[in-house]
Design a protein around this motif. Structure first.
Motif, PDB file in Angstrom:
ATOM      1  N   GLY A 150      33.297  73.494  29.305  1.00 19.05           N
ATOM      2  CA  GLY A 150      32.244  72.581  28.884  1.00 19.05           C
ATOM      3  C   GLY A 150      32.315  72.288  27.394  1.00 19.05           C
ATOM      4  N   ALA A 151      31.220  71.755  26.851  1.00 24.05           N
ATOM      5  CA  ALA A 151      31.201  71.233  25.485  1.00 24.05           C
ATOM      6  C   ALA A 151      31.561  72.304  24.452  1.00 24.05           C
ATOM      7  CB  ALA A 151      29.830  70.655  25.178  1.00 24.05           C
ATOM      8  N   LEU A 152      32.470  71.925  23.530  1.00 24.93           N
ATOM      9  CA  LEU A 152      32.914  72.813  22.459  1.00 24.93           C
ATOM     10  C   LEU A 152      33.114  72.016  21.176  1.00 24.93           C
ATOM     11  CD1 LEU A 152      35.678  74.848  24.350  1.00 24.93           C
ATOM     12  CD2 LEU A 152      33.488  75.768  23.537  1.00 24.93           C
ATOM     13  N   ALA A 153      32.914  72.671  20.059  1.00 23.28           N
ATOM     14  CA  ALA A 153      33.253  72.116  18.750  1.00 23.28           C
ATOM     15  C   ALA A 153      34.506  72.800  18.234  1.00 23.28           C
ATOM     16  CB  ALA A 153      32.106  72.329  17.770  1.00 23.28           C
ATOM     17  N   ALA A 154      35.153  72.181  17.257  1.00 22.10           N
ATOM     18  CA  ALA A 154      36.355  72.788  16.690  1.00 22.10           C
ATOM     19  C   ALA A 154      36.067  74.176  16.145  1.00 22.10           C
ATOM     20  CB  ALA A 154      36.918  71.885  15.595  1.00 22.10           C
ATOM     21  N   SER A 155      34.906  74.338  15.509  1.00 29.18           N
ATOM     22  CA  SER A 155      34.582  75.633  14.913  1.00 29.18           C
ATOM     23  C   SER A 155      34.400  76.719  15.976  1.00 29.18           C
ATOM     24  CB  SER A 155      33.320  75.522  14.061  1.00 29.18           C
ATOM     25  OG  SER A 155      32.209  75.152  14.857  1.00 29.18           O
ATOM     26  N   ASP A 156      33.995  76.343  17.197  1.00 28.00           N
ATOM     27  CA  ASP A 156      33.858  77.333  18.265  1.00 28.00           C
ATOM     28  C   ASP A 156      35.194  77.985  18.572  1.00 28.00           C
ATOM     29  OD1 ASP A 156      31.169  76.656  18.545  1.00 28.00           O
ATOM     30  OD2 ASP A 156      31.596  75.120  20.053  1.00 28.00           O
ATOM     31  N   LEU A 157      36.267  77.184  18.545  1.00 32.03           N
ATOM     32  CA  LEU A 157      37.598  77.707  18.818  1.00 32.03           C
ATOM     33  C   LEU A 157      38.176  78.419  17.600  1.00 32.03           C
ATOM     34  CD1 LEU A 157      39.037  74.670  20.807  1.00 32.03           C
ATOM     35  CD2 LEU A 157      38.053  76.780  21.707  1.00 32.03           C
ATOM     36  N   GLU A 158      37.891  77.890  16.425  1.00 26.57           N
ATOM     37  CA  GLU A 158      38.424  78.505  15.206  1.00 26.57           C
ATOM     38  C   GLU A 158      37.857  79.901  14.996  1.00 26.57           C
ATOM     39  OE1 GLU A 158      37.311  75.465  12.541  1.00 26.57           O
ATOM     40  OE2 GLU A 158      39.126  74.286  12.859  1.00 26.57           O
ATOM     41  N   GLN A 159      36.601  80.106  15.416  1.00 20.90           N
ATOM     42  CA  GLN A 159      35.999  81.432  15.277  1.00 20.90           C
ATOM     43  C   GLN A 159      36.729  82.464  16.130  1.00 20.90           C
ATOM     44  OE1 GLN A 159      31.910  80.711  16.295  1.00 20.90           O
ATOM     45  NE2 GLN A 159      31.483  79.642  14.392  1.00 20.90           N
ATOM     46  N   GLU A 160      37.415  81.971  17.167  1.00 23.54           N
ATOM     47  CA  GLU A 160      38.181  82.876  18.017  1.00 23.54           C
ATOM     48  C   GLU A 160      39.598  83.082  17.489  1.00 23.54           C
ATOM     49  OE1 GLU A 160      38.166  80.976  21.777  1.00 23.54           O
ATOM     50  OE2 GLU A 160      35.993  80.912  21.946  1.00 23.54           O
ATOM     51  N   GLY A 161      39.893  82.471  16.340  1.00 29.15           N
ATOM     52  CA  GLY A 161      41.225  82.603  15.783  1.00 29.15           C
ATOM     53  C   GLY A 161      42.226  81.663  16.394  1.00 29.15           C
ATOM     54  N   ALA A 162      41.723  80.520  16.939  1.00 30.88           N
ATOM     55  CA  ALA A 162      42.626  79.582  17.608  1.00 30.88           C
ATOM     56  C   ALA A 162      43.514  78.838  16.636  1.00 30.88           C
ATOM     57  CB  ALA A 162      41.801  78.574  18.405  1.00 30.88           C
ATOM     58  N   SER A 163      43.165  78.855  15.365  1.00 30.90           N
ATOM     59  CA  SER A 163      43.965  78.086  14.417  1.00 30.90           C
ATOM     60  C   SER A 163      43.829  78.671  13.032  1.00 30.90           C
ATOM     61  CB  SER A 163      43.495  76.626  14.396  1.00 30.90           C
ATOM     62  OG  SER A 163      44.158  75.924  13.381  1.00 30.90           O
ATOM     63  N   SER A 164      44.928  78.619  12.292  1.00 32.06           N
ATOM     64  CA  SER A 164      44.855  79.074  10.902  1.00 32.06           C
ATOM     65  C   SER A 164      45.503  78.107   9.937  1.00 32.06           C
ATOM     66  CB  SER A 164      45.529  80.448  10.774  1.00 32.06           C
ATOM     67  OG  SER A 164      46.890  80.342  11.188  1.00 32.06           O
ATOM     68  N   SER A 165      46.386  77.226  10.421  1.00 28.21           N
ATOM     69  CA  SER A 165      47.047  76.312   9.493  1.00 28.21           C
ATOM     70  C   SER A 165      46.098  75.212   9.061  1.00 28.21           C
ATOM     71  CB  SER A 165      48.280  75.682  10.158  1.00 28.21           C
ATOM     72  OG  SER A 165      47.888  74.871  11.240  1.00 28.21           O
ATOM     73  N   LYS A 166      46.247  74.735   7.837  1.00 27.35           N
ATOM     74  CA  LYS A 166      45.339  73.732   7.284  1.00 27.35           C
ATOM     75  C   LYS A 166      46.119  72.503   6.843  1.00 27.35           C
ATOM     76  CE  LYS A 166      41.608  76.396   7.335  1.00 27.35           C
ATOM     77  NZ  LYS A 166      40.370  76.063   8.024  1.00 27.35           N
ATOM     78  N   TRP A 167      45.541  71.322   7.148  1.00 25.35           N
ATOM     79  CA  TRP A 167      46.086  70.052   6.662  1.00 25.35           C
ATOM     80  C   TRP A 167      44.957  69.354   5.936  1.00 25.35           C
ATOM     81  CZ3 TRP A 167      48.416  68.558  12.084  1.00 25.35           C
ATOM     82  CH2 TRP A 167      49.595  69.260  12.264  1.00 25.35           C
ATOM     83  N   TRP A 168      45.117  69.093   4.628  1.00 23.02           N
ATOM     84  CA  TRP A 168      44.132  68.440   3.773  1.00 23.02           C
ATOM     85  C   TRP A 168      42.705  68.941   4.056  1.00 23.02           C
ATOM     86  CZ3 TRP A 168      45.650  65.781   8.205  1.00 23.02           C
ATOM     87  CH2 TRP A 168      44.681  65.119   8.931  1.00 23.02           C
ATOM     88  N   GLY A 169      42.546  70.286   4.275  1.00 17.68           N
ATOM     89  CA  GLY A 169      41.232  70.848   4.529  1.00 17.68           C
ATOM     90  C   GLY A 169      40.840  70.813   5.993  1.00 17.68           C
ATOM     91  N   TRP A 170      41.638  70.183   6.842  1.00 16.90           N
ATOM     92  CA  TRP A 170      41.374  70.188   8.276  1.00 16.90           C
ATOM     93  C   TRP A 170      42.250  71.241   8.929  1.00 16.90           C
ATOM     94  CZ3 TRP A 170      40.824  64.882  11.139  1.00 16.90           C
ATOM     95  CH2 TRP A 170      39.688  64.220  10.649  1.00 16.90           C
ATOM     96  N   SER A 171      41.689  71.981   9.863  1.00 12.99           N
ATOM     97  CA  SER A 171      42.480  72.951  10.600  1.00 12.99           C
ATOM     98  C   SER A 171      43.303  72.246  11.668  1.00 12.99           C
ATOM     99  CB  SER A 171      41.546  73.967  11.263  1.00 12.99           C
ATOM    100  OG  SER A 171      40.810  73.335  12.299  1.00 12.99           O
ATOM    101  N   LYS A 172      44.250  72.970  12.202  1.00 14.08           N
ATOM    102  CA  LYS A 172      45.055  72.458  13.314  1.00 14.08           C
ATOM    103  C   LYS A 172      44.151  72.136  14.508  1.00 14.08           C
ATOM    104  CE  LYS A 172      49.052  73.856  16.139  1.00 14.08           C
ATOM    105  NZ  LYS A 172      50.003  74.956  16.374  1.00 14.08           N
ATOM    106  N   THR A 173      43.153  72.997  14.742  1.00 18.23           N
ATOM    107  CA  THR A 173      42.230  72.779  15.857  1.00 18.23           C
ATOM    108  C   THR A 173      41.418  71.511  15.659  1.00 18.23           C
ATOM    109  OG1 THR A 173      42.056  75.164  16.202  1.00 18.23           O
ATOM    110  CG2 THR A 173      40.325  73.790  17.164  1.00 18.23           C
ATOM    111  N   LYS A 174      40.878  71.324  14.464  1.00  7.00           N
ATOM    112  CA  LYS A 174      40.070  70.126  14.210  1.00  7.00           C
ATOM    113  C   LYS A 174      40.917  68.865  14.352  1.00  7.00           C
ATOM    114  CE  LYS A 174      37.116  67.774  10.852  1.00  7.00           C
ATOM    115  NZ  LYS A 174      36.252  67.225  11.915  1.00  7.00           N
ATOM    116  N   THR A 175      42.142  68.908  13.859  1.00 12.78           N
ATOM    117  CA  THR A 175      43.017  67.740  13.971  1.00 12.78           C
ATOM    118  C   THR A 175      43.313  67.413  15.430  1.00 12.78           C
ATOM    119  OG1 THR A 175      44.027  68.380  11.859  1.00 12.78           O
ATOM    120  CG2 THR A 175      45.182  66.722  13.174  1.00 12.78           C
ATOM    121  N   ALA A 176      43.533  68.449  16.244  1.00 11.38           N
ATOM    122  CA  ALA A 176      43.763  68.232  17.674  1.00 11.38           C
ATOM    123  C   ALA A 176      42.521  67.646  18.340  1.00 11.38           C
ATOM    124  CB  ALA A 176      44.150  69.548  18.345  1.00 11.38           C
ATOM    125  N   MET A 177      41.346  68.136  17.964  1.00 10.64           N
ATOM    126  CA  MET A 177      40.093  67.588  18.497  1.00 10.64           C
ATOM    127  C   MET A 177      39.951  66.113  18.128  1.00 10.64           C
ATOM    128  SD  MET A 177      38.015  69.661  20.241  1.00 10.64           S
ATOM    129  CE  MET A 177      37.143  71.227  20.319  1.00 10.64           C
TER     130      MET A 177
END
Length: 407
Positions: free
Chosen positions: A147-174
């Motif tokens: 169901g509904a998820l935000a990028a930060s919900d996944l990042e809190q689980e350690g789903a992403s660590s790389s950063k692009w211009w302040g955006w995480s890999k997870t946020k960019t995929a979202m």
């Protein structure tokens, strides 16, 4: 009425009236501002731009206020983020990030299809699907199952660590999934972060209907655009919905050929104008209203100057010492003319609307403008749930405006 294909002549005054009449200003304090009226106003503009700036209130609340007056923001929240029965808007890339009527969902499917192929979006988002398709799919799978998820919900689980211009890999995929229409914003949190879910869970079966042909959808957007702008150049029509340049040129040419658009020679315009064949060029519109920088009338600065003779730019990103008028400056229109600018802030700690500076346009009468402006500022304070207006006396016009409170 206009009913032929011949180019007509439109005066600068007529062009201004057409532009204002199309935008749906209908302030009538004797009539309640219902959800029906709110949706009518949004349909007339085509969308509400969304922005994180919160100096007064979030940007998408203000165009409805400018057109209709004081209303309950909870009604717009319900139309934007309510359940399937209540929701009438969805968020997507219209002009910029925008709240758009659900019935127009199909008009944007071509843009979603382009984004799915890495076209028409930001470079890093397009790069994401090329370089990390399995990662993108894994996030979509999580949303499908959980169901509904935000990028930060996944990042809190350690789903992403790389950063692009302040955006995480997870946020960019979202963001890729959002651009490509595979997910939709169910809501925004108080931090303004989107929470995503599958489109069919949010707007229902419309999300699963066959995609409208690209050209047909773009022609429909241009029809919506000319209805919202009244009169426009090809560039105006292209920019209103961010259409690709070549597509916009082709669609406008087709619509002139089939009579859907009428070409006009507009006084003072270097480029041809276009308008709906059945509009009355002698219509009159003289609204008095405050407008935020994200109001549809203010979107394109060259259009504002061409139609209203008003030079405006938002100075949020200008260093403080280089600002001419202030941080968050709202133009004030009186009887269809821009007559003043006010730098405003909702001071919620003190419970007041603070006028940090006020500037009168050349040739305008200070007393007349100040009177109408204070009426509108008081109305805005009421809309924002503030107790009153405080004016910082920084120049003769602001002093004149401050006297209206005492009067």
């Amino acid at each position: 009425m206009i009913n032929d294909k011949a180019a007509i002549s439109v005066s600068a005054r007529q062009a201004r009236n057409l532009a204002l009449a199309a935008q749906g200003f209908d302030q009538d304090e004797s009539r309640p501002v219902t959800k029906r009226r709110i949706m009518k106003a949004i349909r007339q503009t085509g969308m509400l731009q969304v922005d994180s700036v919160n100096v007064l209130t979030r940007a998408h609340y203000m165009p409805v206020f400018s057109r209709l007056g004081v209303y309950d923001p909870a009604d717009l929240d319900q139309l934007s983020w309510g359940n399937a029965r209540q929701r009438r808007l969805f968020e997507y890339w219209g002009h910029e990030a925008s709240m758009i009527p659900v019935e127009d969902y199909g008009l944007y499917r071509w843009r979603m299809a382009d984004a799915a192929e890495g076209k028409g979006t930001w470079g890093q988002i397009a790069k994401m699907i090329r370089d990390h398709p399995e990662f993108v799919r894994s996030i979509l799978d999580r949303i499908e199952k959980e169901g509904a998820l935000a990028a930060s919900d996944l990042e809190q689980e350690g789903a992403s660590s790389s950063k692009w211009w302040g955006w995480s890999k997870t946020k960019t995929a979202m963001e890729f999934l959002f651009w490509s229409g595979q997910v939709m914003a169910r809501k925004r949190r108080t931090s303004f972060e989107r929470v995503y879910d599958l489109p069919e869970r949010i707007i229902g079966p419309e999300a699963l209907e066959p995609r409208m042909p690209r050209a047909e959808a773009q022609r429909a957007l241009i029809r919506n655009g000319i209805a919202a702008m009244g009169i426009a150049t090809e560039a105006d029509l292209r920019k209103y919905f961010r259409l690709p340049t070549d597509d916009a040129k082709a669609r406008v040419a087709e619509m002139v050929e089939d009579g859907t658009l009428l070409q006009a020679n507009v006084e003072g315009w270097k480029q041809p104008g276009y308008l709906c064949p059945h509009v009355n060029p002698r219509c009159r519109a003289k609204p008095t209203a405050l407008m935020v920088p994200f109001d549809p009338i203010m979107w394109e600065r060259d259009r504002v100057e061409r139609i209203f003779g008003f030079n405006y730019r938002i100075e949020i990103y200008v260093p403080a010492e280089k600002r001419q008028y202030g941080y968050y400056v709202l133009p004030f229109m009186q009887n269809g003319e821009f007559v003043a600018r006010v730098d405003l802030k909702a001071d919620r700690q003190e419970g007041v609307l603070r006028v940090q500076s006020a500037h009168l346009e050349d040739g305008c009468d200070a007393v007349t403008v100040a009177g109408d402006l204070m009426v509108n500022l008081s109305r805005l304070a009421r809309f924002l749930g503030l107790s009153g207006v405080v004016v910082v006396p920084c120049n003769p016009f602001s002093v004149c405006l401050g006297r209206q409170i005492q009067g």
